[in-house]
Enzyme design. Sequence first.
Site, PDB file in Angstrom:
ATOM      1  N   GLU A  20       0.793  -1.220   0.000  1.00  0.00           N
ATOM      2  CA  GLU A  20       0.000   0.000   0.000  1.00  0.00           C
ATOM      3  C   GLU A  20       0.834   1.283   0.000  1.00  0.00           C
ATOM      4  O   GLU A  20       0.912   1.996   1.019  1.00  0.00           O
ATOM      5  CB  GLU A  20      -0.973  -0.001   1.192  1.00  0.00           C
ATOM      6  CG  GLU A  20      -1.925  -1.197   1.171  1.00  0.00           C
ATOM      7  CD  GLU A  20      -3.008  -1.129   2.245  1.00  0.00           C
ATOM      8  OE1 GLU A  20      -2.909  -0.293   3.154  1.00  0.00           O
ATOM      9  OE2 GLU A  20      -3.957  -1.917   2.164  1.00  0.00           O
ATOM     10  N   GLU A  41      -5.949  -8.085  -0.204  1.00  0.00           N
ATOM     11  CA  GLU A  41      -6.582  -7.874   1.121  1.00  0.00           C
ATOM     12  C   GLU A  41      -8.039  -7.505   0.924  1.00  0.00           C
ATOM     13  O   GLU A  41      -8.367  -6.647   0.094  1.00  0.00           O
ATOM     14  CB  GLU A  41      -5.929  -6.720   1.905  1.00  0.00           C
ATOM     15  CG  GLU A  41      -4.618  -7.062   2.545  1.00  0.00           C
ATOM     16  CD  GLU A  41      -4.046  -5.905   3.374  1.00  0.00           C
ATOM     17  OE1 GLU A  41      -4.821  -5.082   3.907  1.00  0.00           O
ATOM     18  OE2 GLU A  41      -2.806  -5.842   3.461  1.00  0.00           O
TER      19      GLU A  41
HETATM   20  C1  FCB Z   1      -4.735  -2.316   5.351  1.00  0.00           C
HETATM   21  C2  FCB Z   1      -3.401  -2.745   5.891  1.00  0.00           C
HETATM   22  C3  FCB Z   1      -3.463  -3.833   6.932  1.00  0.00           C
HETATM   23  C4  FCB Z   1      -4.636  -3.640   7.857  1.00  0.00           C
HETATM   24  C5  FCB Z   1      -5.908  -3.433   7.062  1.00  0.00           C
HETATM   25  C6  FCB Z   1      -7.144  -3.309   7.902  1.00  0.00           C
HETATM   26  O1  FCB Z   1      -4.644  -1.012   4.884  1.00  0.00           O
HETATM   27  O2  FCB Z   1      -2.589  -3.213   4.846  1.00  0.00           O
HETATM   28  O3  FCB Z   1      -2.246  -3.848   7.629  1.00  0.00           O
HETATM   29  O4  FCB Z   1      -4.385  -2.605   8.720  1.00  0.00           O
HETATM   30  O5  FCB Z   1      -5.778  -2.295   6.264  1.00  0.00           O
END
Ligand code: FCB
Length: 446
Positions: A169, A353
């Site tokens: 990210e 994610e």
């Molecule tokens: C993302 C992150 C991860 C976690 C989630 C909820 O942005 O990569 O570490 O904090 O959000």
Amino acid sequence: MPLGFTRADFPESFLFGTATSSYQIEGHSFGGAGRTHWDDFAATPGNVVRAENGDVACDHYHRMDEDLDLIRDLNVDCYRFSTSWARVMPEGRGAPNPEGLDFYDRLADGLLARGLKPCATLYHWELPSPLADLGGWRNPDLPYWFAEFTHTIMSRIGDRMYSVAPINEPWCVGWLSHFLGHHAPGLRDLRATARAMHHVLKAHGTAIEAMRGLGMTNLGAVCNFEYPNPADGSAEAQAAAARYDATYNQFFLSGLFHGRYPDLAMEGLGPHLPEGWEDDFALITQPLDWVGLNYYTRKNIAADDGPWPALKEVSGPLPKTSMGWEIFPQGLHHFLTMVHRDYTKGLPLIVTENGMSSADALIGDRVEDPQRIAYLADHIAQVKRAIDEGVPVAGYFIWSLMDNYEWALGYEKRFGLVHVDFDTLTRTPKASYHALVDALGRAAND
Ligand code: FCB
């Protein structure tokens, strides 16, 4: 409560996985890890709920085997973890920490022994403090120090990695941490932001170069996305949402795939980019094998007074998770489609994610989380919709394996498929974990 899908609904080669990151689970007071800027940020009053830090976290450092068994028994194919720079190189440069290298070596072997594919991220935010002292991501040398770290850790474990991405990210490393100040190092400075945002892409490039030099394949990039919803029908809100989209969703992909930055982002960031930035795109745009998308929510954006980017987030009408994030599954379809159409054009996409936090409680020996099962089902349905329309989505990872350190929100926000009692560190699989075991079991589908 079932998830409403099985593996048979997806292509044979489609990969399911779950994700964590080093500082959020390992316990950084163990194993000779160096100090990180998250330790410094958390020790400063007002930055983190109850000033909690990652000293112990889930104690994964000592409970790795139990945790890897939980991943195997979840019936997933892959595990996405990260390697802590400060655990591997406590000073950020120079001598590595043998215990740190051994730890990731055991992790790689432990995954393979359980039939799981190791998917590594090199940097998930725990910058070694000695490098923060030198300006951290603002320092133009950081990409070269990152290449040294990449070479050190991947010389040891790279032979067993299924896939690797350099940086989790970039938006969070750049904007969230240097403009909004919500994450370490907690700056609120436009010039620092512009530099960090460019250097993070340059570090992506030096790391890819280092790994190609080691003969590694299946290398990608992981970006995060938020659906930019204009808060109302006004032209001002639409323009503000477009600026949000440019700095959040388009900036890094544009750098990686088009070798330039979006005009709407350049309006604010352009004057502050580091000298010679245009010359870095040959490094930044090196070919990749896949792109990862992290997706959770949408944001409602309105215009605001004040300097660029002159926007603010306002609360929206949709149901929210315990993070206050609106649940908007269609956004995942939007981004899979947009990234494929505008940038990657055929490269495999992975949802690296997706998941939700909720106030999950252990009652007896059960944790009921029907809201998480519904969230996952609705988002997985959007992944399937994109695949059916021809978008080459190759995998889907759930954040997170277990409840963990949710950064500035401490241990309060529970994203796990497995509940963690942070007093006893006992792990208890939630109902969502059991639902995934059923949906992903190969024997059950044969
Ligand atoms: C993302 C992150 C991860 C976690 C989630 C909820 O942005 O990569 O570490 O904090 O959000």
